[in-house]
Design an enzyme around this catalytic site. Structure first.
Site, mmCIF file in Angstrom:
data_model
loop_
_atom_site.group_PDB
_atom_site.id
_atom_site.type_symbol
_atom_site.label_atom_id
_atom_site.label_comp_id
_atom_site.label_asym_id
_atom_site.label_seq_id
_atom_site.Cartn_x
_atom_site.Cartn_y
_atom_site.Cartn_z
ATOM 1 N N ARG A 52 0.853 -1.180 0.000
ATOM 2 C CA ARG A 52 0.000 0.000 0.000
ATOM 3 C C ARG A 52 0.893 1.235 0.000
ATOM 4 O O ARG A 52 1.946 1.262 0.638
ATOM 5 C CB ARG A 52 -0.921 0.022 1.233
ATOM 6 C CG ARG A 52 -2.089 -0.959 1.162
ATOM 7 C CD ARG A 52 -3.107 -0.547 0.105
ATOM 8 N NE ARG A 52 -4.285 -1.408 0.091
ATOM 9 C CZ ARG A 52 -4.428 -2.466 -0.699
ATOM 10 N NH1 ARG A 52 -3.443 -2.811 -1.521
ATOM 11 N NH2 ARG A 52 -5.536 -3.177 -0.676
ATOM 12 N N GLU A 97 -3.759 7.567 -5.326
ATOM 13 C CA GLU A 97 -3.890 6.813 -6.569
ATOM 14 C C GLU A 97 -5.113 7.327 -7.307
ATOM 15 O O GLU A 97 -6.196 7.353 -6.730
ATOM 16 C CB GLU A 97 -4.045 5.313 -6.281
ATOM 17 C CG GLU A 97 -2.787 4.697 -5.699
ATOM 18 C CD GLU A 97 -2.887 3.200 -5.474
ATOM 19 O OE1 GLU A 97 -3.959 2.614 -5.773
ATOM 20 O OE2 GLU A 97 -1.906 2.596 -5.014
ATOM 21 N N HIS A 114 -0.926 0.342 -10.015
ATOM 22 C CA HIS A 114 -1.569 -0.639 -9.131
ATOM 23 C C HIS A 114 -2.168 -1.800 -9.927
ATOM 24 O O HIS A 114 -3.374 -2.040 -9.914
ATOM 25 C CB HIS A 114 -2.656 0.032 -8.273
ATOM 26 C CG HIS A 114 -2.946 -0.736 -7.006
ATOM 27 N ND1 HIS A 114 -3.383 -0.139 -5.852
ATOM 28 C CD2 HIS A 114 -2.860 -2.066 -6.721
ATOM 29 C CE1 HIS A 114 -3.558 -1.049 -4.909
ATOM 30 N NE2 HIS A 114 -3.249 -2.233 -5.420
#
Length: 322
Positions: free
Chosen positions: A239, A268, A287
């Site tokens: 993360r 993000e 991601h």
């Protein structure tokens, strides 16, 4: 049973819901995140919610849903986007999707590590812009895994899968750190449990695969990067908030560490003018750790089955015990 699905998900998962008897499905049918107002309206009066890691499920959402909400199923292994204390107060059950994305995320972690340490994006750019003029002994040199020490922060399912894939590269030693030693997990790699400071000081490659908790938030900071070798490579596929990105930028820009590879950031998506994106020695991906067709399909089916089992009062395939 009325359920709200917050995004367009793989067809196999939606099929599980739509073919379930007595299940009425409302979906935000878009690749883009559901707007907050649509989320609040969509969840109102529903019995179940199938969400993604980008959906912030907090008290406001729970209040909008009303007392009838029985189950939340997240199509993710992480659950830091869920207000777990509020959810627990309301007696709502939670399903999640561990295990099924372990292999895909481990593969991506290795790919990201190799891209960063062997400077692959830089090399591709040189081919495209004419920088490749001839073979040069010292041009585009990076760092290899053979005889190296790899430090893994968080030797859980994904951390072990990363180590399993890196071992055949000739890694000399594995170190790991976490909340407690895991002798059974570490035995396969002869991995040594060490404090975070020692892991930073001795590792040639650091791979972060831990969960985001109050203890791990901002853990990789100035002190951590200062302890790392100038030739070391840092990789994060856990993360974004585990890393202090300003400190990472400074470490990369000042040559404190050699390179970094990130599949997760804060926020993000990362703004296109973010300083990290100006660095040649930082590889950033959007991601995509679990982004294989098979993995995403399996995640969607598991999330759907978790939701249905919870609504029927049955045992979920994977329930997060609160």
């Amino acid at each position: 049973m009325a359920v709200f699905v917050t995004r367009r998900i793989p067809a196999e998962g939606l099929r599980v819901l739509s073919q379930a008897g007595g299940c009425r499905v409302q979906q935000w049918d878009s690749e883009e995140p559901v707007p907050r107002a649509e989320l609040l309206a969509g969840v109102a009066g529903k019995d179940g919610l199938l969400c993604l890691l980008s959906d912030r499920i907090d008290r406001e959402v729970l209040e909008a849903a009303g007392p009838g909400l029985k189950v939340i199923s997240t199509m993710s292994v992480g659950f830091d986007h869920l207000a777990l204390e509020e959810i627990k107060k309301r007696g709502i059950r939670v399903g999640y999707t561990p295990d099924v994305l372990t292999d895909a995320t481990a593969e991506l972690s290795v790919a990201l590590l190799l891209s960063a340490c062997r400077r692959l994006p830089e090399a591709v750019e040189q081919v495209k812009n004419g920088g490749w003029t001839t073979w040069k002994p010292l041009w585009m040199c990076g760092y290899g895994l053979s005889d190296s020490t790899v430090g893994i922060i968080g030797l859980g399912r994904i951390g072990q899968a990363v180590a399993r894939r890196l071992k055949p590269f000739g890694v000399k030693k594995f170190l790991y750190t976490g909340s407690s030693p895991k002798p059974e997990s570490g035995a396969e790699f002869e991995a040594e449990f060490v404090p975070l400071t020692r892991l930073a000081e001795e590792s040639d490659f650091v791979v972060v695969t831990c969960a985001l908790t109050p203890a791990t938030q901002g853990m990789c900071n100035k002190d951590f990067f200062t302890r790392m070798k100038k030739t070391s490579v840092f990789v994060n596929t856990s993360r974004g908030s585990v890393v202090n990105q300003e400190d990472l930028y400074n470490a990369l820009a000042q040559g404190q560490i050699a390179a970094a590879g990130l599949d997760v950031t804060t926020p993000e998506p990362l703004p296109t003018d973010h300083p990290l994106l100006s660095l040649k020695n930082c590889v950033i991906l959007p991601h995509i750790g679990s982004a294989t067709y098979a993995t995403r399909s399996t995640m969607a089916v598991l999330a759907a089955n978790n939701l249905l089992a919870g609504l029927r009062g049955e045992a979920m395939p994977h329930e997060l015990l609160l």
